[in-house]
Design a protein around this motif. Structure first.
Motif, PDB file in Angstrom:
ATOM      1  N   TRP A  15      -6.118   2.231  -7.075  1.00 48.07           N
ATOM      2  CA  TRP A  15      -6.762   2.439  -5.780  1.00 48.07           C
ATOM      3  C   TRP A  15      -7.769   1.329  -5.534  1.00 48.07           C
ATOM      4  CZ3 TRP A  15      -5.573   6.398  -2.409  1.00 48.07           C
ATOM      5  CH2 TRP A  15      -4.762   7.407  -2.903  1.00 48.07           C
ATOM      6  N   THR A  16      -7.991   1.006  -4.252  1.00 50.88           N
ATOM      7  CA  THR A  16      -9.022   0.040  -3.873  1.00 50.88           C
ATOM      8  C   THR A  16      -9.617   0.458  -2.543  1.00 50.88           C
ATOM      9  OG1 THR A  16      -9.520  -2.325  -3.739  1.00 50.88           O
ATOM     10  CG2 THR A  16      -7.515  -1.588  -2.641  1.00 50.88           C
ATOM     11  N   SER A  17     -10.772  -0.076  -2.218  1.00 48.17           N
ATOM     12  CA  SER A  17     -11.459   0.294  -0.978  1.00 48.17           C
ATOM     13  C   SER A  17     -10.827  -0.396   0.230  1.00 48.17           C
ATOM     14  CB  SER A  17     -12.931  -0.095  -1.062  1.00 48.17           C
ATOM     15  OG  SER A  17     -13.063  -1.506  -1.050  1.00 48.17           O
ATOM     16  N   ARG A  61     -10.201   4.620   0.970  1.00 52.37           N
ATOM     17  CA  ARG A  61      -9.517   3.822  -0.046  1.00 52.37           C
ATOM     18  C   ARG A  61      -8.008   3.884   0.178  1.00 52.37           C
ATOM     19  NH1 ARG A  61      -9.291   7.210  -5.604  1.00 52.37           N
ATOM     20  NH2 ARG A  61      -8.400   9.091  -4.719  1.00 52.37           N
ATOM     21  N   VAL A  62      -7.313   2.963  -0.446  1.00 53.22           N
ATOM     22  CA  VAL A  62      -5.851   2.893  -0.358  1.00 53.22           C
ATOM     23  C   VAL A  62      -5.263   2.747  -1.752  1.00 53.22           C
ATOM     24  CG1 VAL A  62      -5.801   1.915   1.968  1.00 53.22           C
ATOM     25  CG2 VAL A  62      -5.881   0.394   0.018  1.00 53.22           C
ATOM     26  N   GLN A  63      -4.087   3.274  -1.915  1.00 54.47           N
ATOM     27  CA  GLN A  63      -3.381   3.140  -3.190  1.00 54.47           C
ATOM     28  C   GLN A  63      -2.491   1.914  -3.070  1.00 54.47           C
ATOM     29  OE1 GLN A  63      -0.196   5.966  -4.275  1.00 54.47           O
ATOM     30  NE2 GLN A  63      -1.514   6.479  -6.012  1.00 54.47           N
ATOM     31  N   MET A 120       0.839  -1.157   0.000  1.00 54.00           N
ATOM     32  CA  MET A 120       0.000   0.000   0.000  1.00 54.00           C
ATOM     33  C   MET A 120       0.893   1.231   0.000  1.00 54.00           C
ATOM     34  SD  MET A 120      -3.027   0.718   2.716  1.00 54.00           S
ATOM     35  CE  MET A 120      -2.330  -0.479   3.761  1.00 54.00           C
ATOM     36  N   ASP A 141      -6.164   7.185   1.735  1.00 51.10           N
ATOM     37  CA  ASP A 141      -7.145   8.274   1.620  1.00 51.10           C
ATOM     38  C   ASP A 141      -8.242   7.972   2.630  1.00 51.10           C
ATOM     39  OD1 ASP A 141      -9.082  10.132   0.935  1.00 51.10           O
ATOM     40  OD2 ASP A 141      -9.429   9.331  -1.072  1.00 51.10           O
ATOM     41  N   SER A 153      -0.357   4.647  -0.313  1.00 53.05           N
ATOM     42  CA  SER A 153      -0.963   5.846   0.260  1.00 53.05           C
ATOM     43  C   SER A 153      -2.337   5.503   0.819  1.00 53.05           C
ATOM     44  CB  SER A 153      -1.094   6.919  -0.823  1.00 53.05           C
ATOM     45  OG  SER A 153      -1.598   8.108  -0.293  1.00 53.05           O
TER      46      SER A 153
END
Length: 52
Positions: free
Chosen positions: A23-25, A10-12, A1, A5, A3
């Protein structure tokens, strides 16, 4: 991961070559690598949820 948010929940995600994959939740994250061979990964504690 790469980053987090928090507002968007969500995460990058990225690969082991330093490239970003998108990105994903939060719901799709099953684990976070916090250490490799006993060496703590820089910044991992800020991305992991507290346990207990």
């Amino acid at each position: 991961m790469s980053s987090v948010d928090h507002a968007g929940k969500r995460v990058q995600i990225g690969n082991n070559r330093g490239r970003v994959n998108g990105w994903t939740s939060h719901a799709r994250v099953f684990g976070i690598c916090v250490a490799v061979d006993g060496v703590t990964r820089s910044g991992a504690a800020d991305k992991a949820r507290a346990t207990g």
